[in-house]
Design a protein around this motif. Structure first.
Motif, PDB file in Angstrom:
ATOM      1  N   VAL A 142       3.245  10.844   1.561  1.00  0.00           N
ATOM      2  CA  VAL A 142       3.121   9.616   2.342  1.00  0.00           C
ATOM      3  C   VAL A 142       3.923   9.791   3.625  1.00  0.00           C
ATOM      4  O   VAL A 142       5.121  10.077   3.578  1.00  0.00           O
ATOM      5  CB  VAL A 142       3.651   8.395   1.559  1.00  0.00           C
ATOM      6  CG1 VAL A 142       3.482   7.121   2.378  1.00  0.00           C
ATOM      7  CG2 VAL A 142       2.930   8.266   0.223  1.00  0.00           C
ATOM      8  N   PRO A 143       3.284   9.661   4.790  1.00  0.00           N
ATOM      9  CA  PRO A 143       4.003   9.856   6.058  1.00  0.00           C
ATOM     10  C   PRO A 143       5.171   8.883   6.208  1.00  0.00           C
ATOM     11  O   PRO A 143       5.169   7.790   5.633  1.00  0.00           O
ATOM     12  CB  PRO A 143       2.932   9.569   7.120  1.00  0.00           C
ATOM     13  CG  PRO A 143       1.629   9.761   6.423  1.00  0.00           C
ATOM     14  CD  PRO A 143       1.864   9.344   4.996  1.00  0.00           C
ATOM     15  N   ALA A 144       6.144   9.296   6.978  1.00  0.00           N
ATOM     16  CA  ALA A 144       7.272   8.415   7.270  1.00  0.00           C
ATOM     17  C   ALA A 144       6.778   7.181   8.018  1.00  0.00           C
ATOM     18  O   ALA A 144       5.817   7.250   8.787  1.00  0.00           O
ATOM     19  CB  ALA A 144       8.316   9.152   8.102  1.00  0.00           C
ATOM     20  N   LYS A 145       7.427   6.070   7.787  1.00  0.00           N
ATOM     21  CA  LYS A 145       7.023   4.821   8.416  1.00  0.00           C
ATOM     22  C   LYS A 145       7.175   4.904   9.921  1.00  0.00           C
ATOM     23  O   LYS A 145       8.186   5.374  10.438  1.00  0.00           O
ATOM     24  CB  LYS A 145       7.869   3.674   7.860  1.00  0.00           C
ATOM     25  CG  LYS A 145       7.444   2.297   8.352  1.00  0.00           C
ATOM     26  CD  LYS A 145       8.284   1.209   7.683  1.00  0.00           C
ATOM     27  CE  LYS A 145       7.876  -0.167   8.177  1.00  0.00           C
ATOM     28  NZ  LYS A 145       8.675  -1.243   7.538  1.00  0.00           N
ATOM     29  N   PHE A 195       0.829  -1.203   0.000  1.00  0.00           N
ATOM     30  CA  PHE A 195       0.000   0.000   0.000  1.00  0.00           C
ATOM     31  C   PHE A 195       0.861   1.251   0.000  1.00  0.00           C
ATOM     32  O   PHE A 195       0.590   2.216  -0.717  1.00  0.00           O
ATOM     33  CB  PHE A 195      -0.920  -0.031   1.225  1.00  0.00           C
ATOM     34  CG  PHE A 195      -1.927   1.086   1.277  1.00  0.00           C
ATOM     35  CD1 PHE A 195      -2.560   1.535   0.126  1.00  0.00           C
ATOM     36  CD2 PHE A 195      -2.248   1.684   2.491  1.00  0.00           C
ATOM     37  CE1 PHE A 195      -3.495   2.563   0.177  1.00  0.00           C
ATOM     38  CE2 PHE A 195      -3.178   2.701   2.556  1.00  0.00           C
ATOM     39  CZ  PHE A 195      -3.804   3.146   1.392  1.00  0.00           C
ATOM     40  N   ARG A 196       1.928   1.245   0.772  1.00  0.00           N
ATOM     41  CA  ARG A 196       2.837   2.399   0.820  1.00  0.00           C
ATOM     42  C   ARG A 196       3.458   2.653  -0.548  1.00  0.00           C
ATOM     43  O   ARG A 196       3.523   3.800  -1.015  1.00  0.00           O
ATOM     44  CB  ARG A 196       3.920   2.168   1.872  1.00  0.00           C
ATOM     45  CG  ARG A 196       4.828   3.366   2.103  1.00  0.00           C
ATOM     46  CD  ARG A 196       5.808   3.141   3.239  1.00  0.00           C
ATOM     47  NE  ARG A 196       5.147   3.192   4.538  1.00  0.00           N
ATOM     48  CZ  ARG A 196       4.940   2.139   5.309  1.00  0.00           C
ATOM     49  NH1 ARG A 196       5.318   0.923   4.918  1.00  0.00           N
ATOM     50  NH2 ARG A 196       4.347   2.268   6.473  1.00  0.00           N
ATOM     51  N   ALA A 197       3.875   1.592  -1.208  1.00  0.00           N
ATOM     52  CA  ALA A 197       4.455   1.737  -2.548  1.00  0.00           C
ATOM     53  C   ALA A 197       3.420   2.270  -3.539  1.00  0.00           C
ATOM     54  O   ALA A 197       3.722   3.112  -4.393  1.00  0.00           O
ATOM     55  CB  ALA A 197       4.997   0.392  -3.024  1.00  0.00           C
ATOM     56  N   ALA A 198       2.196   1.785  -3.424  1.00  0.00           N
ATOM     57  CA  ALA A 198       1.140   2.232  -4.331  1.00  0.00           C
ATOM     58  C   ALA A 198       0.831   3.716  -4.139  1.00  0.00           C
ATOM     59  O   ALA A 198       0.576   4.443  -5.109  1.00  0.00           O
ATOM     60  CB  ALA A 198      -0.117   1.401  -4.109  1.00  0.00           C
ATOM     61  N   LEU A 199       0.868   4.180  -2.892  1.00  0.00           N
ATOM     62  CA  LEU A 199       0.594   5.594  -2.625  1.00  0.00           C
ATOM     63  C   LEU A 199       1.685   6.484  -3.217  1.00  0.00           C
ATOM     64  O   LEU A 199       1.409   7.590  -3.691  1.00  0.00           O
ATOM     65  CB  LEU A 199       0.481   5.841  -1.126  1.00  0.00           C
ATOM     66  CG  LEU A 199      -0.791   5.294  -0.451  1.00  0.00           C
ATOM     67  CD1 LEU A 199      -0.733   5.557   1.048  1.00  0.00           C
ATOM     68  CD2 LEU A 199      -2.043   5.911  -1.050  1.00  0.00           C
ATOM     69  N   ALA A 235     -11.434   8.299  -7.699  1.00  0.00           N
ATOM     70  CA  ALA A 235     -11.693   8.317  -6.260  1.00  0.00           C
ATOM     71  C   ALA A 235     -10.469   7.865  -5.472  1.00  0.00           C
ATOM     72  O   ALA A 235     -10.146   8.415  -4.418  1.00  0.00           O
ATOM     73  CB  ALA A 235     -12.884   7.427  -5.932  1.00  0.00           C
ATOM     74  N   MET A 236      -9.781   6.851  -5.979  1.00  0.00           N
ATOM     75  CA  MET A 236      -8.578   6.361  -5.301  1.00  0.00           C
ATOM     76  C   MET A 236      -7.511   7.445  -5.240  1.00  0.00           C
ATOM     77  O   MET A 236      -6.882   7.671  -4.208  1.00  0.00           O
ATOM     78  CB  MET A 236      -8.030   5.131  -6.015  1.00  0.00           C
ATOM     79  CG  MET A 236      -8.907   3.903  -5.914  1.00  0.00           C
ATOM     80  SD  MET A 236      -8.149   2.484  -6.763  1.00  0.00           S
ATOM     81  CE  MET A 236      -9.555   1.378  -6.871  1.00  0.00           C
ATOM     82  N   LEU A 237      -7.310   8.136  -6.361  1.00  0.00           N
ATOM     83  CA  LEU A 237      -6.293   9.187  -6.387  1.00  0.00           C
ATOM     84  C   LEU A 237      -6.706  10.383  -5.540  1.00  0.00           C
ATOM     85  O   LEU A 237      -5.865  11.004  -4.883  1.00  0.00           O
ATOM     86  CB  LEU A 237      -6.038   9.629  -7.838  1.00  0.00           C
ATOM     87  CG  LEU A 237      -5.291   8.634  -8.719  1.00  0.00           C
ATOM     88  CD1 LEU A 237      -5.115   9.195 -10.126  1.00  0.00           C
ATOM     89  CD2 LEU A 237      -3.922   8.300  -8.129  1.00  0.00           C
ATOM     90  N   ASP A 238      -7.985  10.713  -5.555  1.00  0.00           N
ATOM     91  CA  ASP A 238      -8.451  11.856  -4.766  1.00  0.00           C
ATOM     92  C   ASP A 238      -8.236  11.640  -3.282  1.00  0.00           C
ATOM     93  O   ASP A 238      -7.974  12.590  -2.531  1.00  0.00           O
ATOM     94  CB  ASP A 238      -9.946  12.099  -5.039  1.00  0.00           C
ATOM     95  CG  ASP A 238     -10.193  12.718  -6.408  1.00  0.00           C
ATOM     96  OD1 ASP A 238      -9.229  13.223  -7.009  1.00  0.00           O
ATOM     97  OD2 ASP A 238     -11.354  12.690  -6.868  1.00  0.00           O
TER      98      ASP A 238
END
Length: 429
Positions: free
Chosen positions: A162-165, A130-134, A153-156
């Motif tokens: 993406v916050p740091a892990k 999920f992180r990679a996809a974001l 909708a997914m992109l919106d």
């Protein structure tokens, strides 16, 4: 409601359970008054009563799901407001879950819809994917307007950054001072990626109040995301790993509770016993389910220590459906926020869904958008300085439609008892 299942059909435990649920419905229609999709669409088949008729017809006939039935079942948010309203105690949650499993087994969706659901099931329960996809989604944002509804909708809803892990690996975080409880924390999947600060605030809040927090080895997604798509075996696979992880802790040093700070997950974990009914893991699943608690339930038991220096902000509390209807946890979050020194206000029609509902705002973006706009309107008219909620999906959905900071209840309670100011409020006076 009269039903006409054959003896052969009733020999199947799941069908027998559905039959029992159907028979409790008396057609009163109270559910239509509190059903969000009926309020928006005005179609009887988009109310719980209408969907019950469709499910009854489908199951009694023993036929595969058809396009009409799928359309209206898919439009159901599983917000469970109807269960709060129903005077007859109709167990709509398990009935619609059964219908979704039947649909998944017997109905072939259009290609694009299948691929969308496959993609969500592949990405969301797995934090690294999920992180990679974001990160990839950031590249597609400039072209979002030209994409079909679901992809747009997914992109919106994808964050600009993406916050740091967070530090979400298996470990034990000791209690501050004398240990009062030992709990496991469900760190979730999407939440770990989209807002790791929620788990960090939860851990600080609990340890500050004398709780030892365990991040159990082998724990992962609760199974809610696939469960609500009718992918029963995928949901069980996720849940099975959690049950094994928490059972090891229970058998070892013990657990007083399993704390969940995402209410959509909490509703499913508390229902693990039903998910594994007649399965080898049923006994262990029920032990886990009995220990599952929303964070605010645990904090109510502990009692909030003297608040720190947080100002008495005007907080509009959004009651997530999974918390107020699914878990029947209603007063605890508001009472805790007030005890912490915040002014708590609630919107009108607080029982109605914001349109998030797990993956609903990605699969049904048009309806979800209308529900969001209604919810945002009722929140904005309160003039809040901050909006609080106990479910990440609600937070993301509401934040996409309003220019007021939206934070988790845990972050405000942490701040009020000595923790840092929530990140969403960092640039606010």
């Amino acid at each position: 409601m009269r039903t006409n299942f054959s003896e052969e059909q009733l020999a199947d435990p799941e069908t027998a359970e559905a039959n029992g649920i159907l028979r409790t419905c008396v057609h009163c229609g109270f559910c239509t008054a509190t059903c969000p999709t009926y309020q928006v669409l005005g179609d009887e088949l988009d109310s719980p009563r209408g969907r019950i008729y469709l499910i009854k017809d489908m199951l009694e006939a023993g036929r595969p799901a058809d396009e009409k039935t799928v359309k209206h079942i898919d439009r159901c948010l599983s917000c469970l407001s109807c269960m709060t309203t129903c005077p007859s105690g109709v167990d709509y949650m398990h009935l619609v879950d059964h219908a979704r499993v039947h649909i998944e087994r017997t109905y072939k969706r259009p290609w694009a819809e299948r691929r969308t659901r496959d993609l969500l099931a592949f990405l969301l329960p797995h934090p690294e994917r999920f992180r990679a996809a974001l990160r990839l989604a950031r590249l597609g944002r400039p072209f979002a307007g030209a994409l079909p509804g679901r992809l747009r909708a997914m992109l919106d809803l994808a964050p600009a950054e993406v916050p740091a892990k967070g530090d979400d690996g298996p470990r034990v975080i000791p209690a501050e001072g004398e240990r009062r409880m030992r709990v496991a924390l469900l760190t979730g999947c999407a939440q770990r990626v989209l807002d790791p600060g929620i788990n960090a605030a939860t851990i600080r809040l609990l340890t500050r109040h004398g709780v030892e927090v365990v991040i159990a080895e082998g724990m992962g997604c609760c199974g809610a995301l696939t469960h609500h798509m009718g992918r029963e075996e995928e949901a069980r696979a996720s849940a099975r790993e959690n049950i094994a992880a928490w059972t090891r802790e229970i058998a070892g040093e013990g657990l007083d509770a399993i704390v969940v700070n995402t209410s959509g997950c909490g509703t499913v974990v508390k229902d693990y016993g039903h998910l594994f009914a007649r399965e080898p893991e049923e006994a262990a699943a029920r032990v886990v389910a009995e220990r599952a608690k929303d964070l605010t339930e645990v904090m109510t038991t502990l009692g909030l220590r003297e608040p720190g220096g947080a100002p008495g902000l005007r907080v509009a509390y959004h009651a997530a459906c999974s918390l107020q209807h699914g878990q029947r946890v209603r007063e605890q979050p508001k009472a805790l926020l007030r005890a912490a020194g915040f002014e708590v206000v609630e919107p009108r029609d607080s029982h109605l869904c914001c349109g998030s509902a797990g993956t609903y705002n990605l699969i049904q973006p048009e309806i979800a958008g209308k529900l969001r706009d209604r919810k945002v309107e009722t929140l904005a008219e309160l003039g809040p300085q901050v909006i609080a909620a106990g479910n990440l999906g609600c937070m993301t959905q509401i934040a996409s439609g309003i220019d007021v900071p939206v934070v988790h209840t845990a972050e405000l309670l942490d701040w009020a008892t000595g923790g840092p100011k929530p990140r969403a409020l960092a640039d606010r006076a």
